[in-house]
Design a protein around this motif. Structure first.
Motif, short mmCIF file in Angstrom:
data_model
loop_
_atom_site.label_atom_id
_atom_site.label_comp_id
_atom_site.label_asym_id
_atom_site.label_seq_id
_atom_site.Cartn_x
_atom_site.Cartn_y
_atom_site.Cartn_z
N GLY A 176 0.94 -1.34 -0.01
CA GLY A 176 0.25 0.17 0.06
C GLY A 176 0.90 1.17 0.01
N GLU A 177 0.53 2.28 0.83
CA GLU A 177 1.12 3.73 0.84
C GLU A 177 2.48 3.30 1.58
OE1 GLU A 177 -1.54 7.35 1.27
OE2 GLU A 177 -2.58 5.73 2.18
N SER A 178 3.48 4.41 1.43
CA SER A 178 4.65 4.16 2.49
C SER A 178 4.64 5.59 2.74
CB SER A 178 5.88 3.86 1.61
OG SER A 178 5.92 4.86 0.37
N LEU A 179 5.35 5.85 4.12
CA LEU A 179 5.48 7.29 4.63
C LEU A 179 7.10 7.40 5.20
CD1 LEU A 179 4.33 9.51 5.94
CD2 LEU A 179 3.83 8.32 8.01
N ASN A 180 7.53 8.18 4.60
CA ASN A 180 8.93 8.68 4.93
C ASN A 180 9.14 9.75 5.84
OD1 ASN A 180 11.63 9.18 4.92
ND2 ASN A 180 12.08 8.75 2.84
#
Length: 443
Positions: A176-180
């Protein structure tokens, strides 16, 4: 003499055929047909060899068919215990008919990363049913995994950015989404160094802790002095957590807890957090800092409905048991806290030596969360330690407790505790097997 040679060759061939037939019956890596009937062989015990922690085996069995007063050789009893070795470590997360492991090959503290989903095949053996690739650079840190629900999970994905949290679907194994979190960490600590001179990541997110409470995801942020040894500067006396809102998958803030540097141990298999039935989230620190000075082992928490640490609640293990004693494993059951605590000082410098793993003893304790000064030692034999294991699992509304012991004559096996406080010996195995985790699988 000729007759003896003929007899010897025939006897050797007979033994070889016996071993081969045993392997075929017990180890069939080619079978990837999923198990459909979970009415039997639905319990799984993960073990490591007493001689080396690098060999993990999984044994499926039917708990009701086990005699708790008998000592079992798991491989020899291959009709009751189905043996398999999918070359992964024993994961701490499981649901339905799946076990999730974050490491493969088990060499050098499980140095081959990935997200491996294990299940049982039609021969009742554990196999890798699905996997997600996670690349690595020269170094491989621990990567924690949390399952928010059966459709959403999170893990640390350093391959796509040094401070990246990746979401995925546990049922479909799709990303799914990734968050840096790099910019958020830079704003929190502007002078922080993100890489060393060789380009190795010095700030890791989700290598020590990843857990959730309500709709908030809590992710450890670790500022390293040396990437190659996971050493935190001795001048840094805080443990840091990033708070992430799950519905929007967005960063909120970084919180800190003084007097603690690390939580758990730098391996993917050990899960150092737990939630009680009221929703309070607990953290267990061994106090470990690789080759640097170690801190006292402590347990602390975030109360339900809050997003900062509870400054009025703490368990200081050394104040209860003496200097150098640590709490290694933690869980909550029936709104009580359960800890696995060393009888003598924990020898971090030789934690993986056989003499340390087989010689140190840990006992099992129940803590009153309303008054953490009140605790009771459970009437369970002491066990050996292991960096990889978290010995508690809640199954069938009971707390199951694995007891690993490599010394012959000492109990090695499995206990259970029900809500009435009744302890029961469930399984006893030979000392060449050290149980690390217990699961129950089903559709």
């Amino acid at each position: 003499m000729m007759k003896f040679k003929i007899f010897y060759k025939a006897f050797f061939c007979f033994l070889l055929l016996g071993f081969i037939s045993c392997e075929v019956n017990n180890l069939d890596d080619a079978n990837k047909i999923p198990k459909s009937d979970y009415s039997s062989f639905n319990y799984v015990l993960a073990t490591e060899d007493a001689s080396t922690a690098n060999i993990t085996r999984f044994f499926s069995f039917t708990l009701d068919d086990v005699d708790p007063n008998k000592t079992y050789d798991l491989i020899q009893e291959n009709q009751k215990f189905i043996n398999s070795d999918p070359s992964t470590s024993s994961g701490h997360q499981f649901f339905k008919n799946y076990i999730f492991s974050m490491a493969k090959d088990k060499r050098g503290f499980s140095s081959t990363p990935g997200l491996f989903r294990l299940s049982l095949n039609s021969s009742d053996q554990i196999f890798i049913e699905s996997e997600i690739f996670i690349g690595k650079d020269n170094l491989f840190p621990s990567r924690k995994l949390v399952l928010y629900n059966e459709n959403l999970g999170f893990y640390f994905n350093e391959d796509t950015g040094g401070q990246t949290i990746q979401s995925f679907n546990p049922l479909t194994m799709q990303l799914g989404e990734s968050l840096n979190l790099r910019d958020n960490i830079k704003a929190f600590r502007p002078d922080a160094e993100f890489e060393d001179e060789y380009g190795n990541n010095l700030i890791r997110t989700g290598s020590l802790v990843m857990d959730y409470q309500d709709d908030k995801l809590y992710v450890s942020v670790v500022f390293l002095k040396e990437a190659s040894f996971n050493i935190i500067p001795e001048t840094d006396n805080n443990f840091y957590l990033a708070v992430i809102d799950i519905p929007s998958f967005s960063f909120e803030k970084i919180i800190s807890y003084a007097g603690v540097k690390t939580v758990g141990f730098y391996v993917s298999e050990n899960n150092p957090t737990t939630k009680d039935e009221d929703g309070n989230l607990y953290f267990c620190s061994w106090g470990w800092n690789q080759f640097s000075k170690h801190d006292p082992s402590k347990v602390f928490r975030i109360k339900a409905g809050e997003t900062d640490f509870d400054r009025d609640w703490e368990i200081d293990i050394e104040s209860h048991f003496g200097e150098g004693r640590i709490a290694q494993s933690i869980t909550s059951y029936n709104n009580k806290l359960y800890l696995h605590i060393s009888k003598d000082p924990y020898l971090f410098t030789s934690s993986e030596d056989v003499s340390t793993r087989n010689g140190l003893e840990l006992s099992y304790y129940e803590y009153d969360t309303d008054n953490p000064q009140n605790f009771t030692r459970l009437d369970i034999p002491t066990s050996n330690p292991s960096a990889r294991m978290n010995i508690f699992n809640i199954i069938d509304d009971k707390l199951f407790i694995v007891v690993p012991n490599a010394i012959p004559g000492n109990f090695s096996g499995l206990y259970s505790l029900d809500r009435k406080g009744t302890l029961k010996k469930e399984l006893q195995i030979e000392n060449k097997y050290r149980p690390t985790r217990f699961y129950k699988l089903g559709n």
